[in-house]
Scaffold this motif. Structure first.
Motif, PDB file in Angstrom:
ATOM      1  N   LEU A  44       0.810  -1.207   0.000  1.00  0.00           N
ATOM      2  CA  LEU A  44       0.000   0.000   0.000  1.00  0.00           C
ATOM      3  C   LEU A  44       0.852   1.269   0.000  1.00  0.00           C
ATOM      4  O   LEU A  44       0.506   2.264  -0.661  1.00  0.00           O
ATOM      5  CB  LEU A  44      -0.928  -0.017   1.228  1.00  0.00           C
ATOM      6  N   GLU A  45       1.977   1.240   0.704  1.00  0.00           N
ATOM      7  CA  GLU A  45       2.768   2.460   0.875  1.00  0.00           C
ATOM      8  C   GLU A  45       3.250   3.050  -0.452  1.00  0.00           C
ATOM      9  O   GLU A  45       3.131   4.265  -0.676  1.00  0.00           O
ATOM     10  CB  GLU A  45       3.957   2.180   1.798  1.00  0.00           C
ATOM     11  N   PRO A  46       3.781   2.252  -1.380  1.00  0.00           N
ATOM     12  CA  PRO A  46       4.223   2.852  -2.646  1.00  0.00           C
ATOM     13  C   PRO A  46       3.091   3.539  -3.408  1.00  0.00           C
ATOM     14  O   PRO A  46       3.284   4.604  -4.006  1.00  0.00           O
ATOM     15  CB  PRO A  46       4.766   1.655  -3.429  1.00  0.00           C
ATOM     16  N   VAL A  47       1.894   2.937  -3.388  1.00  0.00           N
ATOM     17  CA  VAL A  47       0.758   3.536  -4.091  1.00  0.00           C
ATOM     18  C   VAL A  47       0.400   4.871  -3.460  1.00  0.00           C
ATOM     19  O   VAL A  47       0.177   5.884  -4.152  1.00  0.00           O
ATOM     20  CB  VAL A  47      -0.445   2.575  -4.074  1.00  0.00           C
ATOM     21  N   LEU A  48       0.336   4.893  -2.120  1.00  0.00           N
ATOM     22  CA  LEU A  48      -0.051   6.131  -1.430  1.00  0.00           C
ATOM     23  C   LEU A  48       0.973   7.243  -1.662  1.00  0.00           C
ATOM     24  O   LEU A  48       0.621   8.380  -2.022  1.00  0.00           O
ATOM     25  CB  LEU A  48      -0.181   5.854   0.078  1.00  0.00           C
ATOM     26  N   CYS A  49       2.242   6.906  -1.446  1.00  0.00           N
ATOM     27  CA  CYS A  49       3.269   7.951  -1.505  1.00  0.00           C
ATOM     28  C   CYS A  49       3.422   8.522  -2.915  1.00  0.00           C
ATOM     29  O   CYS A  49       3.473   9.741  -3.109  1.00  0.00           O
ATOM     30  CB  CYS A  49       4.604   7.383  -1.027  1.00  0.00           C
ATOM     31  N   SER A  50       3.487   7.632  -3.886  1.00  0.00           N
ATOM     32  CA  SER A  50       3.735   8.121  -5.243  1.00  0.00           C
ATOM     33  C   SER A  50       2.572   8.969  -5.751  1.00  0.00           C
ATOM     34  O   SER A  50       2.791  10.065  -6.312  1.00  0.00           O
ATOM     35  CB  SER A  50       3.986   6.940  -6.184  1.00  0.00           C
ATOM     36  N   ARG A  51       1.355   8.499  -5.533  1.00  0.00           N
ATOM     37  CA  ARG A  51       0.228   9.261  -6.066  1.00  0.00           C
ATOM     38  C   ARG A  51       0.012  10.562  -5.292  1.00  0.00           C
ATOM     39  O   ARG A  51      -0.356  11.582  -5.855  1.00  0.00           O
ATOM     40  CB  ARG A  51      -1.028   8.388  -6.035  1.00  0.00           C
ATOM     41  N   TRP A  52       0.205  10.487  -3.979  1.00  0.00           N
ATOM     42  CA  TRP A  52       0.002  11.710  -3.178  1.00  0.00           C
ATOM     43  C   TRP A  52       1.023  12.788  -3.564  1.00  0.00           C
ATOM     44  O   TRP A  52       0.672  13.949  -3.770  1.00  0.00           O
ATOM     45  CB  TRP A  52       0.107  11.367  -1.694  1.00  0.00           C
ATOM     46  N   ARG A  53       2.264  12.395  -3.643  1.00  0.00           N
ATOM     47  CA  ARG A  53       3.296  13.376  -3.977  1.00  0.00           C
ATOM     48  C   ARG A  53       3.134  13.900  -5.405  1.00  0.00           C
ATOM     49  O   ARG A  53       3.424  15.053  -5.705  1.00  0.00           O
ATOM     50  CB  ARG A  53       4.681  12.762  -3.801  1.00  0.00           C
ATOM     51  N   LYS A  54       2.644  13.025  -6.285  1.00  0.00           N
ATOM     52  CA  LYS A  54       2.471  13.443  -7.671  1.00  0.00           C
ATOM     53  C   LYS A  54       1.340  14.429  -7.820  1.00  0.00           C
ATOM     54  O   LYS A  54       1.431  15.398  -8.581  1.00  0.00           O
ATOM     55  CB  LYS A  54       2.227  12.195  -8.531  1.00  0.00           C
ATOM     56  N   CYS A  55       0.262  14.235  -7.058  1.00  0.00           N
ATOM     57  CA  CYS A  55      -0.929  15.077  -7.227  1.00  0.00           C
ATOM     58  C   CYS A  55      -0.958  16.252  -6.261  1.00  0.00           C
ATOM     59  O   CYS A  55      -1.430  17.341  -6.604  1.00  0.00           O
ATOM     60  CB  CYS A  55      -2.188  14.232  -7.066  1.00  0.00           C
ATOM     61  N   VAL A  56      -0.493  16.047  -5.031  1.00  0.00           N
ATOM     62  CA  VAL A  56      -0.596  17.089  -4.010  1.00  0.00           C
ATOM     63  C   VAL A  56       0.728  17.803  -3.813  1.00  0.00           C
ATOM     64  O   VAL A  56       0.764  18.983  -3.427  1.00  0.00           O
ATOM     65  CB  VAL A  56      -1.102  16.485  -2.682  1.00  0.00           C
ATOM     66  N   GLN A  57       1.794  17.070  -4.075  1.00  0.00           N
ATOM     67  CA  GLN A  57       3.133  17.630  -3.914  1.00  0.00           C
ATOM     68  C   GLN A  57       3.355  18.143  -2.492  1.00  0.00           C
ATOM     69  O   GLN A  57       3.821  19.258  -2.265  1.00  0.00           O
ATOM     70  CB  GLN A  57       3.373  18.754  -4.939  1.00  0.00           C
ATOM     71  N   ASP A  58       3.011  17.304  -1.544  1.00  0.00           N
ATOM     72  CA  ASP A  58       3.185  17.645  -0.133  1.00  0.00           C
ATOM     73  C   ASP A  58       3.402  16.339   0.615  1.00  0.00           C
ATOM     74  O   ASP A  58       3.185  15.233   0.094  1.00  0.00           O
ATOM     75  CB  ASP A  58       1.949  18.386   0.370  1.00  0.00           C
TER      76      ASP A  58
END
Length: 1430
Positions: free
Chosen positions: A1151-1165
């Protein structure tokens, strides 16, 4: 007068003349009468009187004067005159003389009889003549009845009973007068008894005089009943007292004789048997004659019943107890039961029971007849059952109120007797005994004296008791307070000793033995066969292993292993489709109730039996005699003659005769008898996947079907179907014989379901017409059972044949189009001139719906409205031509006005649901349409046709939600099973395993997106509404079948969710601040359903977990504040659905790779705070076993869950060393960690992939438990969790499946060897929890929820001499029981507070443990309240 004196003087030898003296004259008259009444020969006396010759001959031999031609002078007037003259000469009254004379003549008539009771025809003539003269004399006062009666009794040894009856019937002298005139009642009764016996015997003789004998008997008995049982008369009336006494004495004597004869083992074909039967038959005639008042008849019947019950009371109560089973209704002599039934015709059940009750209360009784009467009463009168129950209840109440032993004896004997007649007549004795004494409301619970009274009574019965009753008393003992338990144990010891003396074992008693039947104990092997059949029936109805079988596998293993299992596992040839017996065996095997070696031997024996069957079938086939040159020749010739007739309209009248010839030759060919047509077949069993026919049967059926197709072609070349007469219907009727119809259907299955591409156009036309005529006769035909998913009641033959037509592939769709076109066209033409009902009845709605479905798919022009065509003769005419264009014919049929009229009927509408069912069955790879064409077709069907169509016609009325709802339901039904009975093997559970699913699923995804755009956040999601309704429709029973159905349904729900956008799980964003998605529906689904099905090891599966967080990320990205939305949602998860968080921790690496990559890509935070806390918990667990361990995060249960997942990765050898670090953690974290460890233990137990996993789980739980005990932290709260608990208890219940919560008792006692002895004794709550867990453990075992664990499941210390445990549930229960019994004496008295409530709820599971707990509690009444576990 001087002349008279002279005559008498000469007669007496006197020569001396004496003076006239009036007084002397009277004395002489009296002397003459006395002389006449003595046994003098009246004829000799008359000869000495100077009379003419004629007078002497007539008066002396009146019995011979019955013929006027022989004796022309013997008229009544002449005889009367002669009698007057003689009486004058003799100086006596003429009435006395005539009476004496007629008595002598009656004697002559009776003496000449060769029969002992009846007259011959000649004698009746003579007697009739005498009676006529007597009647004349009576009319002229010349006959004395009294004197005649007295004279008759002097000749009673010669007097025949029929003569007496004729005197009564001809009103010469009545029976009453005759009987009252006898000087001795005893002598008269003896004479009547002897003659009545002869008369009764004569009534049973097979001769012409039987009816006369019966009439005589009825007349006599009527008189006896009228006089012996009349109402009390007015005291002023002069009524003779002799008659009532005599009548009663005679009736009593006859009844006594009958009862004595029955007691002496009366045998048929004996004279005594005929006498008794004739006398008892009299009661039925007496009840129907109508000559006696009902009151008198009831008095007589009541008196008779009383005499039966009290006559010769030689039997004691002990005899009744011993021999009672021999006195049931079936074993009682038929004559006695017949008599009882005839008495009950007049006496009502209340009157009969009242008489029985009065006799038992006031007199000594004959117990055999009393109990036989009871049996007959409950058998004959259904309403008597309740009366007997009420009577017994009164007896029991009276017995225990006044300690009246007779009432108790009577109650037990009556109940046992009534129960002997079976449960349909009276409740079993075991049920009655349990109801009376098995609860605290029993009769014996009023005092100690009542208990002593009961057990003294039961103990006194033991020497005479049948084994069955002793077994009842032992297995269902009276409920006794613990302080009086010695009374019960003494009695049980005595009863068991008696059973041992009788060589009856409780262990070998059957599971379903009727303990109320006090017959001989059946042999174990014979009882086992009955038990097996009963258990299979129960299993077939419930889907669960019957409770008696489960109990026997624990408590009565000797019988279970030695008798029940060998009978159940009798080798046989196993059916292709497992039956109830095989399902029952497999269920027992899964529950570890069959030893592996015994099961393996059974399977091997079944395989051997199948091989032997195949070997024995081969010689049989080879030995089959060679066929004649053409065995079908006569049948073929008859069919050819029929073909010539169907083409000639002038020969239609001979078709019926030709069909009769065909039917006869068909029976000869198949070897069927004429009686076969009288057989009635209620349902035809067919195998769709692999239909098989014998070679001879297939040859015959092929000949018949070929002939039908050829006849149809030949007839259609000359005339349209409506002008072809009735030959087709007659032909089909011949095919529908009970022996031939199953064969025809099997061949149709082969042709339509397996060989359809090989059928020519003629075959299609012929078979289509055949099915139309089968539909015409469907009301007279049996139904077909093709197996699941068909209903149990079966399918009508048209619907069954329609189910064989599929549209999966290009070939099957085109064949279905041809077949439907032919069938519909033929029916429209054949029945065009008949009422519409005839047309509708012969067409299957499914056939027309499939035709519409294929036309819509193949012809785009059919999707738009068009004007109807009305072309005469279309569309049947072109179809039978060799060059027929089927697609053109189908389109022509579609446009035909008659067909369009047909489609207006509601039952023929192709609804949206019907379309989905057919479309889901399509295989895209073999579809007649291309991918683009199929997508265009779906777009038209859903959005342009069905979405806009009204609900009444099967559409959605523009409601997209309705369209989605129907689609979701059909998708789930399709995933779980095929509707095509011939393709059941295609019913996979994995979404997308059928290629036809993909496009429809895409349509659903599109519709879901449209719905979300339409709704916003205002409505409940349609998907969860459908899931909820479907799950509510499923039963929540504990059966395996219902559990599997629910599990299958939930798997489909999950699979469907995974194929839809993840935003479905989190819903729409709520309006207002702060903004959070509406996840309540998914949370509810997880907490109530998914955690019990799609959950392993205490977590949701990886796919649904990641799918949820994808949906959460999408919702956050559409939020004004993504971090706040994520934090609020995860905080909501903590309280409403914590299982999602523990699942996230379990699958964190994915789960962690999915959360981190998408969050940083879309929210950049950076990740939101709650995500970081999950990561911190995971890091805490990862670093726990290293030197760089960090303190636990703020939520102890989250940290405990993460630590639990990390511990599972530790090597088994390092667990104890690594878990020493727990001593520094918080108490709440340790308690939660123990809970997660227990759930892991239970998961390993339920899914034992490796025995080492289970032992490792036990070691982890044991080490956490040890840490808690070292720190003196109470952990018992984990085993008393309830929904009402606040805080931790409520939270933990949502983190484990319901099954794990139910199995906590198993986990508790799996750690038995790791309990600290100080904690066991120190903790006041421990005993309460241990007892509660034990009772629940026993209940789990009885309910079949435990399976055998690995060999390391239980390692508790064993007492010396005990064998090592093997980890089976039985051994775990035994270990737990022993531990608890050893613990009870060691615990302080404070541990027993409020134990009664616990025992009251579960104490039935183990009475001994319950008694031990209660005994210790009652020893000290000043106990503290129950300790607070929380």
């Amino acid at each position: 007068m001087p002349g008279r004196k002279r005559l008498w003087a000469q007669l007496l030898g006197r020569v001396k003349r004496q003076k006239y003296d009036p007084e002397r004259e009277e004395k002489l008259k009296d002397s003459a009468v006395n002389l006449l009444r003595r046994h003098q020969n009246l004829n000799d006396l008359l000869l000495e009187v100077e009379d003419p010759l004629c007078e002497k001959s007539c008066l002396g031999k009146l019995a011979d004067c019955d013929n006027a031609e022989v004796y022309p002078n013997c008229s009544s007037s002449f005889i009367g005159s002669a009698l007057q003259d003689q009486a004058s000469r003799l100086g006596i009254p003429v009435g006395i003389l005539s009476a004496r004379l007629f008595a002598c003549n009656v004697e002559q008539v009776c003496k000449s009889s060769s029969h002992s009771i009846l007259l011959s025809s000649e004698q009746r003539k003579k007697l009739s003549f005498l009676l006529k003269i007597a009647q004349k004399l009576l009319a002229h006062n010349m006959f004395s009845r009294l004197s005649f009666c007295q004279e008759l009794w002097k000749i009673q040894n010669s007097l025949l009973l029929e003569a007496v009856w004729h005197l009564h019937m001809q009103s010469v002298v009545s029976l009453q007068e005759l009987l009252e005139s006898h000087p001795s009642v005893q002598a008269m009764a003896e004479w009547l008894f002897r003659n009545l016996c002869l008369l009764c015997e004569q009534t049973e003789a097979s001769c012409r005089s039987t009816d006369l004998a019966r009439a005589i008997l009825y007349d006599f008995v009527q008189l006896f009943v009228l006089k012996g049982f009349q109402e009390n008369s007015d005291s002023r009336a002069v009524v003779p007292e002799k008659m009532p006494q005599a009548a009663a004495a005679i009736l009593q004597r006859m009844l006594t004789f009958a009862l004595d004869a029955l007691a002496a083992d009366l045998q048929e074909e004996t004279s005594a048997y005929r006498v008794v039967k004739g006398w008892f038959d009299m009661f039925s005639g007496l009840a129907c004659c109508g000559m006696i008042s009902t009151d008198s008849l009831k008095r007589f019947f009541s008196h008779t019943l009383t005499q039966i019950l009290t006559h010769n009371p030689v039997l004691k109560v002990s005899d009744a107890i011993q021999r009672q089973r021999e006195w049931s209704f079936a074993k009682t002599h038929t004559l006695l039961t017949t008599l009882f039934r005839r008495l009950f015709v007049i006496l009502s059940p209340e009157e009969s029971l009242r008489c029985l009750q009065e006799v038992l209360e006031t007199q000594e009784v004959h117990w055999q007849r009393v109990l036989s009467c009871t049996s007959t009463l409950v058998i004959c009168f259904p309403e008597a059952q309740q009366l007997v129950k009420d009577w017994v209840a009164r007896l029991m109440a009276s017995a225990f109120e006044s300690y009246h032993l007779d009432s108790l004896v009577t109650a037990f004997l009556v109940v046992r007797q009534a129960a002997l007649e079976g449960p349909s007549v009276f409740p079993p004795y075991a049920d009655w005994f349990k109801a009376c004494f098995g609860s605290a409301r029993g009769y014996h619970h009023c005092s100690k004296k009542a208990l002593v009274f009961l057990f003294k009574f039961l103990s006194n019965l033991v020497p005479w008791e049948a084994p069955r009753y002793l077994q009842v008393h032992i297995l269902y003992p009276p409920l006794v307070p613990s302080k009086y338990r010695s009374l019960l144990t003494d009695y049980i010891s005595l009863a068991k000793t008696r059973l041992a003396d009788l060589k009856v074992s409780l262990e070998n008693m059957g599971l379903y033995e009727d303990l109320s039947l006090a017959g001989d104990v059946a042999e174990p092997h014979s009882q086992a066969a009955q038990d097996v059949e009963r258990a299979i029936v129960v299993f077939a109805h419930t889907g669960k292993i019957p409770v008696p079988v489960m109990e026997a596998s624990i408590f009565r293993r000797s019988y279970y292993i030695s008798h029940f299992l060998p009978t159940l596992l009798t080798p046989r040839v196993l059916p292709l489709v497992p039956d109830s017996r095989e399902g029952f065996i497999e269920s027992l095997k899964r529950a570890d109730k069959i030893p592996p070696s015994q099961y393996a031997a059974y399977r091997q024996a079944c395989t051997t039996a199948k091989e032997q069957q195949l070997e024995s079938a081969v010689p049989e086939t080879r030995a089959e005699p060679s066929c004649a040159r053409d065995p079908l020749g006569p049948l073929r010739a008859a069919l050819e003659e029929l073909r010539a007739s169907v083409t000639d309209p002038t020969q239609f009248d001979v078709i019926s005769a030709q069909m009769a010839v065909i039917s006869e030759r068909l029976s000869a060919t198949l070897g069927h008898s004429k009686d076969d047509n009288s057989l009635e077949i209620l349902k035809i069993q067919l195998s769709i996947p692999a239909p098989k026919l014998e070679k001879q049967d297939q040859m015959v059926v092929d000949l018949l079907l070929t002939a039908f197709c050829q006849n149809l072609m030949a007839a259609s070349s000359f005339a349209l179907p409506e002008r072809q007469g009735t030959w087709a219907a007659l032909f089909v009727r011949t095919l529908c014989g009970p022996r031939l119809l199953p064969v025809v259907l099997i061949r149709l299955v082969q042709l339509l379901a397996h060989q359809c591409p090989m059928l020519s156009g003629q075959h299609v036309l012929g078979l289509a017409a055949l099915i139309v005529h089968l539909g015409e006769a469907k009301l007279t035909l049996p139904k077909v059972d093709p197996g699941p998913p068909a209903p149990r009641s079966g399918l009508p033959i048209p619907e069954f044949l329609d189910s064989l037509l599929t549209c999966r592939t290009r070939e099957s769709s085109l064949f279905c189009l041809r077949f439907c076109t032919a069938a519909i066209s033929y029916s429209l033409c054949k029945f065009s001139s008949q009422p519409r009902d005839a047309l509708y009845s012969c067409l299957s709605p499914g056939l027309i719906k499939k035709f519409q479905f294929i036309v819509f798919r193949l012809f785009p022009e059919a999707r738009t409205p068009h004007p109807s065509q009305d072309t005469a003769g279309l569309p049947w005419k072109p179809l039978f031509l060799p060059s027929a264009d089927w697609q053109s014919a189908a389109l022509s049929l579609w446009k035909w006005s008659s067909f369009q009229e047909l489609l207006k009927e509601k039952e023929f509408h192709l609804t949206y649901r019907d379309w989905l069912q057919l479309e889901l069955d399509i295989e895209p790879g073999a579809d007649v349409l291309s991918d683009v064409e199929r997508q265009d077709f779906h777009q038209w069907a859903i959005h342009e046709h069905y979405l806009l169509a009204p609900l009444a016609s099967g559409g959605c009325s523009g409601d997209l939600e309705v369209a989605c709802t129907v689609l979701v339901n059909e998708l789930m039904d399709f995933y779980q099973g095929s509707r095509s009975y011939g393709h059941i093997e295609d019913a996979h559970l994995v979404l997308g395993s059928r290629k036809g699913n993909v496009d429809i699923l895409s349509r659903l995804q599109e519709m879901i997106v449209d719905l979300e755009l339409e709704w916003g956040c205002s409505q409940r999601h349609v998907l969860f509404a459908v899931f909820c309704r479907r799950l509510q429709a499923l039963e929540r029973g504990g059966s395996v079948a219902s559990s599997l159905r629910r599990q299958q349904e939930l798997l489909m729900c999950k699979r469907l969710l995974l194929h839809l956008p993840p935003t479905v799980l989190v819903g729409s964003l709520k309006t207002g601040q702060p903004i959070t998605p509406s996840c309540e529906e998914f949370f509810h689904l997880v907490n109530s359903e998914l955690k019990n099905c799609c959950c392993r090891g205490g977590t949701l599966t990886e796919d649904i977990t990641i799918h949820f967080f994808r949906g959460l990320l999408s919702a956050c990205l559409h939020s004004p504040d993504p971090s706040l939305t994520a934090n609020l949602t995860l905080m909501e998860c903590q309280t409403k659905c914590p299982l999602i968080l523990t699942s996230a921790l379990s699958w964190w690496t994915s789960l962690e790779p999915v959360l981190c990559s998408r969050w940083r890509k879309c929210v950049q935070d950076e990740l939101p705070r709650e995500f970081r806390r999950l990561k911190a918990a995971r890091d805490f667990a990862s670093n726990f076993f290293s030197d760089s361990a960090s303190p636990a995060p703020h939520l102890p249960w989250v940290s405990a869950a993460s630590l639990h997942f990390a511990v599972k990765e530790v090597e088994k050898e390092n667990i104890r060393r690594q878990l020493k670090r727990l001593d520094c953690e918080t108490e709440e974290l340790l308690v939660c960690l123990l809970f997660f460890s227990l759930t892991g233990l239970l998961s390993s137990h339920l899914t034992p992939d490796d025995a080492r996993d289970y032992t490792k789980a036990v070691d982890i739980s044991a080490e956490v438990l040890a840490c808690l005990e070292r720190r003196k932290v109470s952990w018992l709260v984990l085993f008393q969790l309830t929904e009402t608990d606040g805080g931790l208890g409520h939270l933990l219940l949502r983190l484990a499946p319901d099954q794990h919560i139910r199995l906590l008792p198993f986990a508790f006692y799996s750690l038995l060897s790791h309990f600290n002895e100080d904690t066991v004794v120190r903790e006041e709550a421990f005993l309460y929890v241990a007892a509660d867990m034990y009772f629940k453990l026993v209940q789990l075992f009885v309910d079949g929820e435990m399976r055998a664990a690995s060999s390391c499941a239980s390692r508790s210390p064993r007492p010396q001499g005990q064998p090592p445990l093997q980890g089976s549930p039985v051994q775990l229960v035994m270990e737990a029981r022993l531990f608890l019994l050893q613990l009870i004496p060691r615990c302080p008295r404070q541990s027993f507070s409020n134990m009664a409530e616990l025992v009251a709820g579960h104490g039935v599971s183990d009475p001994e443990v319950s008694a031990a707990l209660l005994g210790r509690q009652k020893a000290d009444p000043h106990l503290h309240p129950d300790p607070d576990l929380f």
